[in-house]
Design a protein around this motif. Structure first.
Motif, PDB file in Angstrom:
ATOM      1  N   LEU A  71      -8.697  12.201  -8.484  1.00 37.87           N
ATOM      2  CA  LEU A  71      -8.172  11.009  -9.158  1.00 37.87           C
ATOM      3  C   LEU A  71      -8.735  10.809 -10.564  1.00 37.87           C
ATOM      4  O   LEU A  71      -8.010  10.367 -11.469  1.00 37.87           O
ATOM      5  CB  LEU A  71      -8.448   9.756  -8.324  1.00 37.87           C
ATOM      6  CG  LEU A  71      -7.388   9.361  -7.299  1.00 37.87           C
ATOM      7  CD1 LEU A  71      -7.801   8.076  -6.601  1.00 37.87           C
ATOM      8  CD2 LEU A  71      -6.031   9.169  -7.967  1.00 37.87           C
ATOM      9  N   LEU A 109      -1.861  13.584  -0.062  1.00 37.29           N
ATOM     10  CA  LEU A 109      -1.476  12.192  -0.272  1.00 37.29           C
ATOM     11  C   LEU A 109      -1.623  11.777  -1.734  1.00 37.29           C
ATOM     12  O   LEU A 109      -0.791  11.042  -2.266  1.00 37.29           O
ATOM     13  CB  LEU A 109      -2.328  11.275   0.616  1.00 37.29           C
ATOM     14  CG  LEU A 109      -2.048  11.338   2.125  1.00 37.29           C
ATOM     15  CD1 LEU A 109      -3.016  10.435   2.867  1.00 37.29           C
ATOM     16  CD2 LEU A 109      -0.608  10.925   2.425  1.00 37.29           C
ATOM     17  N   VAL A 110      -2.689  12.236  -2.390  1.00 34.64           N
ATOM     18  CA  VAL A 110      -2.887  11.899  -3.799  1.00 34.64           C
ATOM     19  C   VAL A 110      -1.720  12.404  -4.636  1.00 34.64           C
ATOM     20  O   VAL A 110      -1.265  11.745  -5.569  1.00 34.64           O
ATOM     21  CB  VAL A 110      -4.219  12.490  -4.319  1.00 34.64           C
ATOM     22  CG1 VAL A 110      -4.333  12.329  -5.829  1.00 34.64           C
ATOM     23  CG2 VAL A 110      -5.396  11.799  -3.647  1.00 34.64           C
ATOM     24  N   GLN A 132       2.592  15.771 -10.587  1.00 36.70           N
ATOM     25  CA  GLN A 132       1.469  15.352  -9.761  1.00 36.70           C
ATOM     26  C   GLN A 132       1.620  15.812  -8.318  1.00 36.70           C
ATOM     27  O   GLN A 132       0.643  16.190  -7.664  1.00 36.70           O
ATOM     28  CB  GLN A 132       1.348  13.826  -9.814  1.00 36.70           C
ATOM     29  CG  GLN A 132       0.139  13.254  -9.098  1.00 36.70           C
ATOM     30  CD  GLN A 132       0.005  11.763  -9.330  1.00 36.70           C
ATOM     31  OE1 GLN A 132       0.248  11.272 -10.440  1.00 36.70           O
ATOM     32  NE2 GLN A 132      -0.375  11.018  -8.297  1.00 36.70           N
ATOM     33  N   ALA A 134       1.176   9.822  -4.443  1.00 33.64           N
ATOM     34  CA  ALA A 134       0.894   8.411  -4.720  1.00 33.64           C
ATOM     35  C   ALA A 134       1.310   8.063  -6.147  1.00 33.64           C
ATOM     36  O   ALA A 134       0.848   8.686  -7.094  1.00 33.64           O
ATOM     37  CB  ALA A 134      -0.594   8.128  -4.513  1.00 33.64           C
ATOM     38  N   GLN A 135       2.163   7.071  -6.301  1.00 36.31           N
ATOM     39  CA  GLN A 135       2.695   6.726  -7.621  1.00 36.31           C
ATOM     40  C   GLN A 135       2.331   5.320  -8.088  1.00 36.31           C
ATOM     41  O   GLN A 135       2.040   5.105  -9.251  1.00 36.31           O
ATOM     42  CB  GLN A 135       4.231   6.877  -7.621  1.00 36.31           C
ATOM     43  CG  GLN A 135       4.711   8.294  -7.351  1.00 36.31           C
ATOM     44  CD  GLN A 135       4.258   9.281  -8.420  1.00 36.31           C
ATOM     45  OE1 GLN A 135       4.201   8.944  -9.607  1.00 36.31           O
ATOM     46  NE2 GLN A 135       3.913  10.498  -8.002  1.00 36.31           N
ATOM     47  N   SER A 136       2.336   4.332  -7.181  1.00 38.54           N
ATOM     48  CA  SER A 136       1.984   2.968  -7.570  1.00 38.54           C
ATOM     49  C   SER A 136       0.470   2.788  -7.557  1.00 38.54           C
ATOM     50  O   SER A 136      -0.265   3.600  -6.975  1.00 38.54           O
ATOM     51  CB  SER A 136       2.624   1.965  -6.617  1.00 38.54           C
ATOM     52  OG  SER A 136       2.034   2.057  -5.331  1.00 38.54           O
ATOM     53  N   TYR A 137       0.015   1.697  -8.169  1.00 32.08           N
ATOM     54  CA  TYR A 137      -1.427   1.429  -8.190  1.00 32.08           C
ATOM     55  C   TYR A 137      -1.959   1.218  -6.777  1.00 32.08           C
ATOM     56  O   TYR A 137      -3.023   1.741  -6.412  1.00 32.08           O
ATOM     57  CB  TYR A 137      -1.713   0.200  -9.048  1.00 32.08           C
ATOM     58  CG  TYR A 137      -3.189  -0.116  -9.196  1.00 32.08           C
ATOM     59  CD1 TYR A 137      -4.056   0.790  -9.813  1.00 32.08           C
ATOM     60  CD2 TYR A 137      -3.713  -1.316  -8.725  1.00 32.08           C
ATOM     61  CE1 TYR A 137      -5.409   0.511  -9.953  1.00 32.08           C
ATOM     62  CE2 TYR A 137      -5.064  -1.619  -8.870  1.00 32.08           C
ATOM     63  CZ  TYR A 137      -5.905  -0.698  -9.482  1.00 32.08           C
ATOM     64  OH  TYR A 137      -7.242  -0.986  -9.626  1.00 32.08           O
ATOM     65  N   ALA A 187      -0.729   2.417  -3.978  1.00 30.62           N
ATOM     66  CA  ALA A 187      -0.730   3.707  -3.277  1.00 30.62           C
ATOM     67  C   ALA A 187      -1.892   4.577  -3.737  1.00 30.62           C
ATOM     68  O   ALA A 187      -2.510   5.284  -2.939  1.00 30.62           O
ATOM     69  CB  ALA A 187       0.599   4.426  -3.511  1.00 30.62           C
ATOM     70  N   LEU A 188      -2.209   4.520  -5.020  1.00 31.10           N
ATOM     71  CA  LEU A 188      -3.327   5.302  -5.550  1.00 31.10           C
ATOM     72  C   LEU A 188      -4.655   4.805  -4.987  1.00 31.10           C
ATOM     73  O   LEU A 188      -5.538   5.602  -4.656  1.00 31.10           O
ATOM     74  CB  LEU A 188      -3.338   5.242  -7.079  1.00 31.10           C
ATOM     75  CG  LEU A 188      -2.232   6.037  -7.774  1.00 31.10           C
ATOM     76  CD1 LEU A 188      -2.090   5.598  -9.235  1.00 31.10           C
ATOM     77  CD2 LEU A 188      -2.522   7.536  -7.697  1.00 31.10           C
ATOM     78  N   GLY A 241      -5.019   3.332  -2.070  1.00 30.72           N
ATOM     79  CA  GLY A 241      -5.045   3.756  -0.676  1.00 30.72           C
ATOM     80  C   GLY A 241      -5.362   5.238  -0.526  1.00 30.72           C
ATOM     81  O   GLY A 241      -6.181   5.632   0.319  1.00 30.72           O
ATOM     82  N   ALA A 242      -4.728   6.058  -1.365  1.00 29.31           N
ATOM     83  CA  ALA A 242      -4.991   7.498  -1.317  1.00 29.31           C
ATOM     84  C   ALA A 242      -6.431   7.791  -1.702  1.00 29.31           C
ATOM     85  O   ALA A 242      -7.094   8.648  -1.099  1.00 29.31           O
ATOM     86  CB  ALA A 242      -4.031   8.233  -2.248  1.00 29.31           C
TER      87      ALA A 242
END
Length: 410
Positions: A27, A89-90, A159, A93-96, A98-99, A101-102
């Motif tokens: 990340l 999962l990373v 990504q 992940a596109q939204s804040y 989701a990021l 959580g991932a």
């Protein structure tokens, strides 16, 4: 033949650690680009960067205990399989939200450190553990792999592709590890006196504080440097990631040297020197923060990387010396402190930047912590010297802990 078996398992553990850490570091190199894409504040970006660190810190305690009970081979197999899934999962992940959580799920990969320390320590005698554990610590290079490869893959193919590539590579290595790695001969499951380890006193908390600064400083700088460089010098995401990878390479290369020096001259001398040096470098970066220039920033950053790497190796030379029967449990506690040391600084830097417009105060805090540790290290008992210097410097074990040497021991 036994020596070849030792080296094989050390190499396998180092690669397993690097694979998990490459997932753990995914990340941070994406953060500057994601901040622009999602319109995040510095504080929100810092939280996203720090989330994987905190979970990786807390899980080191139960994973260290579990490794003492069932062995590193089984636990590392599970960690590698889990890390492959988290990396995937990373990628998607596109939204804040989701990021975040991932990143939370990804954080468990950072706890892999506590699995390899007892696994490797069991393969080596005390006089060589410092160097062997330092070599294992080279697995930190996984964050450098993530720093320069994740942005490059994202720019070239997206990504999602980065997540798929990392998941496949780590998953394949999980199979290799499960087939080739072996626990040290003669190890057996035993009940861990965990509460007695927690009550073992100042030696445990002193090592935890030292690792809070050395490993915490390494993680904080490694994951925050891409953002720092893009803010200061307007570098591209890929260029900032590549330069940040250099920091990780220097720190990682120094780690086995720190363990080797602690084997030869004692951890105390190494730690006093490195904490003093980290403080000087932090002063230099605080000076540069208001009007940064790339050459002095590079010098201060890379020399700090070397000092922190040496310190990481020296601290973990001490853990199996003081806690020979409960290395996994002690590693989990000390390692958790180091992970938390990587969690708080990015948050502090984000808040300081949003509040003052500069990063100066964040580096001032590092000076204070580093020089406090230098003073504590200078007053610590001598231990962890090479076995050729005799048993006088070797602490005697009391329950799950080893006692510091006293005058009567000499």
């Amino acid at each position: 033949m036994p020596e070849a078996r030792n080296r094989k398992n050390l190499a396998l553990a180092t690669l397993a650690f690097a694979a998990c850490f490459s997932a753990w570091g995914m990340l941070a190199p994406l953060a500057p680009g994601l901040q622009d894409d999602l319109g995040l504040s510095n504080t929100e970006t810092s939280v996203m960067i720090a989330i994987p660190v905190v979970l990786g810190s807390l899980l080191r305690i139960p994973l260290g205990l579990l490794t003492d009970r069932v062995g590193g081979r089984v636990v590392f197999t599970g960690m590698l399989a889990y890390s492959a899934g988290a990396a995937l999962l990373v990628g998607f992940a596109q939204s804040y939200a989701a990021l975040l959580g991932a990143g939370f799920l990804l954080g468990a990969a950072g706890a892999s450190f506590a699995v390899g320390i007892p696994f490797v320590a069991e393969w080596y005698e005390e006089g060589r553990q410092g160097f062997a554990l330092g070599v294992y610590g080279v697995g930190n290079i996984g964050t450098a792999v993530a720093a320069f490869s994740v942005p490059a893959i994202r720019d070239a193919a997206g990504q999602a592709t980065a997540g798929i590539v990392f998941a496949v590579v780590i998953g394949v290595y999980a199979l290799i590890w499960s087939m080739l790695a072996r626990d040290a001969p003669g190890r057996h499951s035993h009940r861990i006196p965990y509460m007695e380890v927690l009550r073992s006193g100042w030696d445990l908390w002193r090592l935890s504080l030292f690792y809070f600064v050395t490993f915490g400083g390494f993680v904080a700088m490694a994951i925050f440097l891409p953002k720092l460089l893009t803010d200061w010098f307007d570098y591209s995401l890929a260029d900032a990631g590549l330069r940040a990878a250099g920091f990780t390479v220097f720190a990682t290369a120094a780690r086995p040297v720190g363990g080797w020096l602690a084997d030869r001259i004692g951890a105390r001398a190494v730690l006093v020197t490195i904490f003093a040096g980290v403080g000087v470098d932090a002063i230099g970066l605080a000076w540069q923060a208001s009007d940064p220039t790339i050459v002095p920033v590079t010098i201060f950053s890379l020399t700090m990387a070397v000092f922190l790497g040496l310190g990481n190796g020296a601290v973990f030379k001490e853990v199996p010396v003081y806690f020979p029967r409960t290395t996994g449990a002690a590693t989990g506690i000390v390692g958790a402190a180091g992970g938390l040391g990587g969690f708080f600084p990015p948050l502090v830097m984000g808040v300081v930047k949003d509040s003052t417009g500069e990063f100066v105060l964040g580096f001032v805090f590092l000076v204070a912590f580093a020089w406090l540790c230098a003073g504590l290290a200078a007053g610590a008992p001598v231990s962890g010297r090479a076995s050729t210097e005799g048993e006088a410097d070797r602490p005697r074990e009391v329950v799950g802990k080893a006692r510091s040497p006293s005058v009567d021991d000499r």
